[in-house]
Design a protein around this motif. Structure first.
Motif, PDB file in Angstrom:
ATOM      1  N   LYS A 100       0.853  -1.204   0.000  1.00  0.00           N
ATOM      2  CA  LYS A 100       0.000   0.000   0.000  1.00  0.00           C
ATOM      3  C   LYS A 100       0.879   1.240   0.000  1.00  0.00           C
ATOM      4  CE  LYS A 100      -4.322  -1.441   0.630  1.00  0.00           C
ATOM      5  NZ  LYS A 100      -5.210  -1.435  -0.492  1.00  0.00           N
ATOM      6  N   ILE A 102       0.280   5.311   0.304  1.00  0.00           N
ATOM      7  CA  ILE A 102      -0.759   6.268   0.695  1.00  0.00           C
ATOM      8  C   ILE A 102      -0.197   7.678   0.587  1.00  0.00           C
ATOM      9  CG2 ILE A 102      -2.313   7.005   2.546  1.00  0.00           C
ATOM     10  CD1 ILE A 102      -1.906   4.043   3.643  1.00  0.00           C
ATOM     11  N   SER A 119      -5.185   6.263  -1.406  1.00  0.00           N
ATOM     12  CA  SER A 119      -4.511   4.997  -1.122  1.00  0.00           C
ATOM     13  C   SER A 119      -4.425   4.171  -2.402  1.00  0.00           C
ATOM     14  CB  SER A 119      -5.289   4.228  -0.050  1.00  0.00           C
ATOM     15  OG  SER A 119      -4.668   2.996   0.215  1.00  0.00           O
ATOM     16  N   ASP A 121      -2.735   0.501  -4.212  1.00  0.00           N
ATOM     17  CA  ASP A 121      -1.967  -0.733  -4.192  1.00  0.00           C
ATOM     18  C   ASP A 121      -0.834  -0.521  -5.176  1.00  0.00           C
ATOM     19  OD1 ASP A 121      -3.705  -2.090  -2.438  1.00  0.00           O
ATOM     20  OD2 ASP A 121      -4.994  -2.703  -4.094  1.00  0.00           O
ATOM     21  N   GLY A 133      -5.689   2.584  -7.571  1.00  0.00           N
ATOM     22  CA  GLY A 133      -6.480   2.999  -6.427  1.00  0.00           C
ATOM     23  C   GLY A 133      -7.605   3.938  -6.807  1.00  0.00           C
TER      24      GLY A 133
END
Length: 154
Positions: A100, A102, A119, A121, A133
């Motif tokens: 992840k 962010i 966020s 991936d 995302g």
């Protein structure tokens, strides 16, 4: 007396050596995430409802993203020399947890996007980074699935 001095000197050297080894091992523990670095955007895909827009960022544009352990920045400009020049930039804090990534967008020339968190991936294969995302900003009516493909610059 000389032997005691020699033992004292050896003891001091041992202590200093131990301290140096300890601080070196602490530095080695902090592993750098593979996503950190400078990336050039190749292709972006935006999906909004039933509409899909694919943008090739290798034609008439340059777009880079710089990611550190704590912050990110992006810059895009067109390569045209006419009066409709495009320049987009932004950045802020970021976090990386497993796969992840962010972003906390603290700065952006599109001010209405500031203060939002996105966020994604991410996956890195070779020198290629792919992020996926949802970007959602209710106040603007934005809700889109964003897929971006980058190549590592450094």
């Amino acid at each position: 007396m000389r032997i005691k001095s020699l033992y004292a000197l050896l003891f001091i050297c041992f202590i200093i050596s131990s301290c140096l080894n300890e601080s070196k091992s602490q530095v080695e523990v902090q592993e750098v995430s593979p996503i950190t670095g400078t990336w050039k955007l190749l292709k972006g895909t935006i999906i909004q409802g039933n509409d899909t827009t694919i943008t090739d960022y290798t034609i008439n544009a340059d777009f880079i993203k710089i990611i550190t352990d704590t912050h990110f920045a992006f810059m895009r400009h067109d390569l045209g020399m006419d009066s409709v020049a495009v320049y987009v930039s932004g950045g802020g804090r970021c976090e990386v947890k497993d796969n992840k990534y962010i972003e906390h967008l603290d700065f952006c020339n599109y001010r209405e996007w500031e203060g939002h968190t996105f966020s994604f991936d991410f996956e890195i294969v070779g020198d290629t980074l792919t992020t996926k995302g949802i970007e959602k900003i209710e106040d603007l009516g934005v809700e889109q699935f964003n897929i971006e493909q980058y190549v590592r610059v450094d």
